[in-house]
Write a protein that holds these residues in place. Structure first.
Motif, PDB file in Angstrom:
ATOM      1  N   LEU A 151       0.715  -1.073  -0.033  1.00 44.01           N
ATOM      2  CA  LEU A 151       0.072  -0.030  -0.107  1.00 44.01           C
ATOM      3  C   LEU A 151       0.897   1.132  -0.131  1.00 44.01           C
ATOM      4  CD1 LEU A 151      -2.946   1.183   0.320  1.00 44.01           C
ATOM      5  CD2 LEU A 151      -2.510   1.448   2.785  1.00 44.01           C
ATOM      6  N   ILE A 152       0.697   2.141  -1.067  1.00 48.14           N
ATOM      7  CA  ILE A 152       1.548   3.053  -1.104  1.00 48.14           C
ATOM      8  C   ILE A 152       0.855   4.434  -0.926  1.00 48.14           C
ATOM      9  CG2 ILE A 152       3.239   2.152  -2.338  1.00 48.14           C
ATOM     10  CD1 ILE A 152       2.042   3.868  -4.884  1.00 48.14           C
ATOM     11  N   ARG A 153       1.224   5.546  -0.607  1.00 53.13           N
ATOM     12  CA  ARG A 153       0.827   6.724  -0.574  1.00 53.13           C
ATOM     13  C   ARG A 153       1.282   7.635  -1.943  1.00 53.13           C
ATOM     14  NH1 ARG A 153       1.715  11.841   2.981  1.00 53.13           N
ATOM     15  NH2 ARG A 153      -0.119  13.243   2.349  1.00 53.13           N
ATOM     16  N   GLY A 154       0.390   8.314  -2.657  1.00 48.14           N
ATOM     17  CA  GLY A 154       0.597   8.927  -3.935  1.00 48.14           C
ATOM     18  C   GLY A 154       0.345   8.086  -4.964  1.00 48.14           C
ATOM     19  N   GLU A 155       0.765   8.642  -6.262  1.00 52.36           N
ATOM     20  CA  GLU A 155       0.463   7.932  -7.775  1.00 52.36           C
ATOM     21  C   GLU A 155       1.837   7.425  -7.973  1.00 52.36           C
ATOM     22  OE1 GLU A 155      -2.111   6.614  -9.988  1.00 52.36           O
ATOM     23  OE2 GLU A 155      -2.724   8.036  -8.782  1.00 52.36           O
ATOM     24  N   PRO A 156       1.860   5.874  -8.292  1.00 49.37           N
ATOM     25  CA  PRO A 156       3.216   5.476  -8.562  1.00 49.37           C
ATOM     26  C   PRO A 156       3.568   6.032  -9.851  1.00 49.37           C
ATOM     27  CG  PRO A 156       1.363   4.001  -8.793  1.00 49.37           C
ATOM     28  CD  PRO A 156       0.844   4.980  -8.178  1.00 49.37           C
ATOM     29  N   ASP A 157       5.016   6.181 -10.367  1.00 48.93           N
ATOM     30  CA  ASP A 157       5.316   6.459 -11.683  1.00 48.93           C
ATOM     31  C   ASP A 157       5.297   5.475 -12.424  1.00 48.93           C
ATOM     32  OD1 ASP A 157       7.469   5.255 -10.366  1.00 48.93           O
ATOM     33  OD2 ASP A 157       8.635   7.000 -10.267  1.00 48.93           O
ATOM     34  N   ALA A 158       5.861   5.406 -13.562  1.00 44.33           N
ATOM     35  CA  ALA A 158       6.096   4.277 -14.386  1.00 44.33           C
ATOM     36  C   ALA A 158       6.395   2.910 -13.749  1.00 44.33           C
ATOM     37  CB  ALA A 158       6.990   4.476 -15.543  1.00 44.33           C
ATOM     38  N   LEU A 159       5.872   1.955 -13.761  1.00 42.53           N
ATOM     39  CA  LEU A 159       6.091   0.503 -13.115  1.00 42.53           C
ATOM     40  C   LEU A 159       6.146  -0.259 -14.173  1.00 42.53           C
ATOM     41  CD1 LEU A 159       3.214   0.466 -10.427  1.00 42.53           C
ATOM     42  CD2 LEU A 159       5.599   0.659 -10.050  1.00 42.53           C
ATOM     43  N   ASP A 160       7.076  -1.535 -13.890  1.00 44.61           N
ATOM     44  CA  ASP A 160       7.419  -2.609 -14.650  1.00 44.61           C
ATOM     45  C   ASP A 160       5.712  -3.150 -14.985  1.00 44.61           C
ATOM     46  OD1 ASP A 160       7.579  -5.594 -15.067  1.00 44.61           O
ATOM     47  OD2 ASP A 160       9.702  -4.922 -14.939  1.00 44.61           O
ATOM     48  N   PRO A 161       5.658  -3.771 -16.144  1.00 46.86           N
ATOM     49  CA  PRO A 161       4.623  -4.153 -16.453  1.00 46.86           C
ATOM     50  C   PRO A 161       3.940  -5.265 -15.749  1.00 46.86           C
ATOM     51  CG  PRO A 161       5.720  -3.911 -18.713  1.00 46.86           C
ATOM     52  CD  PRO A 161       6.599  -3.536 -17.292  1.00 46.86           C
ATOM     53  N   ARG A 162       4.950  -6.085 -15.045  1.00 50.76           N
ATOM     54  CA  ARG A 162       4.655  -7.085 -14.061  1.00 50.76           C
ATOM     55  C   ARG A 162       3.815  -6.633 -12.892  1.00 50.76           C
ATOM     56  NH1 ARG A 162      10.131  -9.985 -14.138  1.00 50.76           N
ATOM     57  NH2 ARG A 162      10.815  -7.783 -14.451  1.00 50.76           N
ATOM     58  N   TRP A 163       3.770  -5.218 -12.517  1.00 49.54           N
ATOM     59  CA  TRP A 163       2.977  -4.823 -11.501  1.00 49.54           C
ATOM     60  C   TRP A 163       1.794  -4.358 -11.969  1.00 49.54           C
ATOM     61  CZ3 TRP A 163       4.804  -4.496  -6.242  1.00 49.54           C
ATOM     62  CH2 TRP A 163       6.145  -5.139  -6.179  1.00 49.54           C
ATOM     63  N   THR A 164       0.848  -4.411 -11.007  1.00 50.61           N
ATOM     64  CA  THR A 164      -0.401  -3.834 -11.043  1.00 50.61           C
ATOM     65  C   THR A 164      -0.761  -2.932 -10.002  1.00 50.61           C
ATOM     66  OG1 THR A 164      -1.612  -5.752  -9.918  1.00 50.61           O
ATOM     67  CG2 THR A 164      -1.285  -6.157 -12.359  1.00 50.61           C
ATOM     68  N   ALA A 165      -1.637  -1.795 -10.351  1.00 50.51           N
ATOM     69  CA  ALA A 165      -1.903  -1.014  -9.514  1.00 50.51           C
ATOM     70  C   ALA A 165      -3.496  -0.643  -9.241  1.00 50.51           C
ATOM     71  CB  ALA A 165      -1.301   0.375  -9.714  1.00 50.51           C
ATOM     72  N   ARG A 166      -4.225  -0.764  -8.205  1.00 52.65           N
ATOM     73  CA  ARG A 166      -5.495  -0.400  -8.052  1.00 52.65           C
ATOM     74  C   ARG A 166      -5.961   0.400  -6.935  1.00 52.65           C
ATOM     75  NH1 ARG A 166      -8.076  -3.118  -3.990  1.00 52.65           N
ATOM     76  NH2 ARG A 166      -7.199  -4.986  -3.228  1.00 52.65           N
ATOM     77  N   GLY A 167      -6.956   0.992  -6.715  1.00 45.87           N
ATOM     78  CA  GLY A 167      -7.404   1.647  -5.557  1.00 45.87           C
ATOM     79  C   GLY A 167      -7.662   0.982  -4.437  1.00 45.87           C
ATOM     80  N   VAL A 168      -7.943   1.505  -3.184  1.00 46.21           N
ATOM     81  CA  VAL A 168      -8.076   0.651  -2.318  1.00 46.21           C
ATOM     82  C   VAL A 168      -9.455   1.034  -1.395  1.00 46.21           C
ATOM     83  CG1 VAL A 168      -5.745   0.640  -1.590  1.00 46.21           C
ATOM     84  CG2 VAL A 168      -7.112   2.590  -0.827  1.00 46.21           C
TER      85      VAL A 168
END
Length: 292
Positions: A249-266
């Motif tokens: 769980l991170i605070r803020g908007e992630p920058d460019a991530l490796d395609p193997r990572w996914t990001a979603r809201g909480v």
């Protein structure tokens, strides 16, 4: 205007601090979720707010007045629902009328009628949900500007919990009062509250508008062998890993991530639990204290 303001507030019992260095500004007109595990200091904060306890350090004001001086404008409903079992419901309402100069008898009578609770029934013979509804009716008929609720849904079944919360939200919509609702069951609060305060270990860990807090966090999932590099460049609240997968769980908007990572809201529960798991994760700035 703030409904409740605490500055450096602390309460110590002998050698243990129940609340420490608590600085908080609760905006007026909001429905505030006060969340934390048992022993986090939630009840202590509420008792300090109404003058039942004196602070060891710091100060607390309510509706721009020192704690204890605004009692005619504040109502409190404790977890044990202080009703008289030997009173009938009608007698309980008359008792409330005698004690509260701002009492709205029409509101109380109408609410009891809509709930189909018999006025001649002894309070001790009512179901748990009905007792909570009577207690809530008493505090609402006081016409408070600030309503403090300390675990009001404890020991109720799911249907009763839903009914009580629905009645509470109807009253909030009608009056615009500020509500501070203490609970350790986040699911009770998810569709009700619009402001969040997390207490953990006697300290304020999170405070802010719920929509803004949720929008400001993301849940990342990806390969565990890449997690260190990702965590190093982000503000990480919680980091859980298995041999193959990492969830952060991170605070803020992630920058460019490796395609193997996914990001979603909480969701609210995910956010709260992540912070509670990490008592040292206090990445949110403390709220600026608005003048009352």
């Amino acid at each position: 205007m703030t409904a409740l303001t605490a500055t450096g507030l602390g309460k110590r019992y002998r050698r243990s601090w129940a609340l420490r260095d608590c600085s908080l500004a609760v905006p007026a007109g909001r429905v505030v979720a006060l969340v934390g595990p048992n022993g986090a200091g939630k009840t202590t904060l509420l008792h300090l707010a109404v003058g039942l306890l004196r602070p060891t350090t710091g100060s607390v004001s309510v509706l721009g007045m020192p704690a204890g001086e605004a009692l005619s404008r504040v109502a409190v409903l404790a977890q044990d629902k202080p009703l008289y079992d030997g009173f009938t419901v009608a007698e309980m309402l008359r008792f409330g009328r005698r004690l509260n100069p701002r009492w709205d008898h029409e509101l109380a009578a109408k609410r009891i009628e809509e709930l189909k609770i018999p006025l001649n029934r002894k309070v001790g013979k009512l179901s748990g949900g009905q007792q909570t509804q009577v207690a809530l009716t008493v505090v609402l008929a006081k016409r408070p500007e600030l309503l403090l609720l300390d675990e009001p849904l404890a020991n109720l079944d799911p249907l009763a919990r839903h009914d009580v919360m629905r009645g509470l939200m109807s009253a909030v919509a009608d009056t615009g009062m500020t509500v501070l609702l203490s609970s350790h069951v986040v699911s009770d609060l998810e569709n009700t509250c619009d402001y969040l305060v997390v207490l953990n270990g006697g300290r304020v860990q999170v405070s802010g508008d719920i929509e803004e807090l949720l929008a400001g966090h993301r849940l990342l999932t990806g390969p565990a062998d890449l997690a260190d590099g990702v965590a190093a460049r982000l503000t990480t609240v919680d980091d859980t890993r298995t041999d193959r997968q990492a969830t952060m769980l991170i605070r803020g908007e992630p920058d460019a991530l490796d395609p193997r990572w996914t990001a979603r809201g909480v969701g609210l529960e995910e956010l709260v639990l992540a912070y509670l798991r990490r008592p040292d994760s206090s990445t949110l700035p403390r709220p600026a204290l608005a003048s009352a």
